[in-house]
Design an enzyme around this catalytic site. Structure first.
Site, PDB file in Angstrom:
ATOM      1  CD  GLU A  23     155.365  89.277  17.497  1.00 40.99           C
ATOM      2  OE1 GLU A  23     156.389  88.134  18.096  1.00 40.99           O
ATOM      3  OE2 GLU A  23     155.519  89.510  17.720  1.00 40.99           O
ATOM      4  CG  HIS A  86     158.795  91.276  13.877  1.00 42.76           C
ATOM      5  ND1 HIS A  86     159.556  92.817  13.842  1.00 42.76           N
ATOM      6  CD2 HIS A  86     158.524  90.982  15.177  1.00 42.76           C
ATOM      7  CE1 HIS A  86     160.033  92.697  14.766  1.00 42.76           C
ATOM      8  NE2 HIS A  86     159.444  91.319  16.275  1.00 42.76           N
ATOM      9  CG  ASP A  97     161.335  92.211  19.672  1.00 48.69           C
ATOM     10  OD1 ASP A  97     159.934  91.776  19.830  1.00 48.69           O
ATOM     11  OD2 ASP A  97     161.236  92.569  18.336  1.00 48.69           O
TER      12      ASP A  97
END
Ligand SMILES: [Zn+2]
Length: 144
Positions: A23, A86, A97
């Site tokens: 990420e 993602h 999140d």
């Protein structure tokens, strides 16, 4: 609504491609408009400090965040949002999140990166005034 210029939009998507399969994360600097929208002037890349599970977790070093905030203030910019990617997962927020989002009124931008290519980019506004009542609502992205 989140307003981005094409170069800023492209750069945050490209960041996700560059860090794939991990990420990426970064901070959106700009200003809060009177109509409730946010205008982004810069996307600042941040390092992902999560080395335990960098493919599905992100965390910006608090010291780095303070530095970005300070540099923004000197230029008249506020932190108006955050972005991350993602890898090989949809551009939808996860329960993690939401749990790790604490900036009310800010935008959280998520880009899905499929096999190394940026796919969908979505934005969500963190609303609420208390931690236990916070939620993400879908937000429109306007590119100019
Ligand atoms: Zn996420």
């Amino acid at each position: 609504m989140l307003k981005l210029s094409q170069p800023v939009y492209d750069s945050l998507r490209r960041h996700g491609e560059e860090t794939y399969p991990h990420e990426c994360c970064g901070v959106l600097l700009g200003r809060f408009e009177d109509d409730g929208s946010r205008s982004v002037t810069r996307a600042v890349r941040a390092g992902n400090t999560r080395d335990d599970s960098p493919h599905n977790r992100y965390n910006i070093d608090p010291k780095e965040l303070i530095r970005i905030q300070k540099e923004g203030r000197e230029r008249g910019e506020d932190i108006v949002g955050f972005y991350h990617s993602h890898p090989d997962h949809p551009a939808q927020w996860s329960s993690t999140d939401l749990a790790e989002a604490h900036w009310f009124g800010c935008s959280y931008v998520i880009t899905s990166v499929e096999k190394g290519r940026a796919a969908v980019t979505n934005a969500f506004e963190l609303t609420g005034i208390e931690e236990d009542k916070k939620k993400f609502i879908d937000e429109q992205i306007s590119i100019s």
